[in-house]
Design a protein around this motif. Sequence first.
Motif, PDB file in Angstrom:
ATOM      1  N   TYR A   1       0.826  -1.195   0.000  1.00 49.79           N
ATOM      2  CA  TYR A   1       0.000   0.000   0.000  1.00 49.79           C
ATOM      3  C   TYR A   1       0.867   1.255   0.000  1.00 49.79           C
ATOM      4  O   TYR A   1       1.847   1.341   0.738  1.00 49.79           O
ATOM      5  N   CYS A   2       0.438   2.210  -0.779  1.00 50.94           N
ATOM      6  CA  CYS A   2       1.045   3.527  -0.812  1.00 50.94           C
ATOM      7  C   CYS A   2       0.230   4.442   0.111  1.00 50.94           C
ATOM      8  O   CYS A   2      -1.008   4.320   0.171  1.00 50.94           O
ATOM      9  N   ALA A   3       0.913   5.342   0.805  1.00 45.17           N
ATOM     10  CA  ALA A   3       0.228   6.241   1.718  1.00 45.17           C
ATOM     11  C   ALA A   3       0.818   7.644   1.619  1.00 45.17           C
ATOM     12  O   ALA A   3       2.005   7.801   1.293  1.00 45.17           O
ATOM     13  N   ALA A   4      -0.014   8.635   1.916  1.00 45.80           N
ATOM     14  CA  ALA A   4       0.402  10.037   1.846  1.00 45.80           C
ATOM     15  C   ALA A   4       0.012  10.762   3.125  1.00 45.80           C
ATOM     16  O   ALA A   4      -1.060  10.534   3.690  1.00 45.80           O
ATOM     17  N   LYS A   5       0.889  11.650   3.545  1.00 41.28           N
ATOM     18  CA  LYS A   5       0.632  12.456   4.749  1.00 41.28           C
ATOM     19  C   LYS A   5       1.037  13.885   4.448  1.00 41.28           C
ATOM     20  O   LYS A   5       2.181  14.136   4.045  1.00 41.28           O
ATOM     21  N   GLN A   6       0.104  14.787   4.643  1.00 38.84           N
ATOM     22  CA  GLN A   6       0.442  16.190   4.448  1.00 38.84           C
ATOM     23  C   GLN A   6       1.336  16.616   5.607  1.00 38.84           C
ATOM     24  O   GLN A   6       0.955  16.494   6.777  1.00 38.84           O
ATOM     25  N   LEU A   7       2.509  17.084   5.271  1.00 41.13           N
ATOM     26  CA  LEU A   7       3.535  17.312   6.289  1.00 41.13           C
ATOM     27  C   LEU A   7       4.382  18.499   5.889  1.00 41.13           C
ATOM     28  O   LEU A   7       5.023  18.482   4.832  1.00 41.13           O
ATOM     29  N   TRP A   8       4.406  19.530   6.694  1.00 42.98           N
ATOM     30  CA  TRP A   8       5.169  20.714   6.370  1.00 42.98           C
ATOM     31  C   TRP A   8       6.658  20.499   6.583  1.00 42.98           C
ATOM     32  O   TRP A   8       7.474  21.018   5.812  1.00 42.98           O
TER      33      TRP A   8
END
Length: 127
Positions: free
Chosen positions: A96-103
């Motif tokens: 699985y690919c995952a994304a996290k909005q992260l500054w």
Amino acid sequence: QVQLLESGGGAVRAGASLRLSCAAASEHTFADYAMGWFRRAPGKEREFVAAISWSGKITYMGDAVKGRFTISRDSTKATVALQMNSLKPDDTATYYCAAKQLWADRVEVVAENYHYWGQGTQVTVSS
């Protein structure tokens, strides 16, 4: 909102290589997101595989795949790749690919901290 689509899975023999790709579609710029790969084998818990920061400058690999897998991203194409070499039967899983909005320009290794997930792609490695 981010839509993630994995591709590149398949059935291979031990020792072979595969390259997984994750394409991201988002109303925000792809560079806003740290990305990760996780896997789940039948009867086992989800396992961290690899992570990459939004800039691509920082990567981190799980212990089980260090030295065999690499993660990279192409911001121009909004894709993240997982190059898998020297595959073993123990690598058999849904990835699985995952994304996290992260500054911050850092990696995220905790699955629960990711905001978006793809549907997964199956990798089967036979001996």
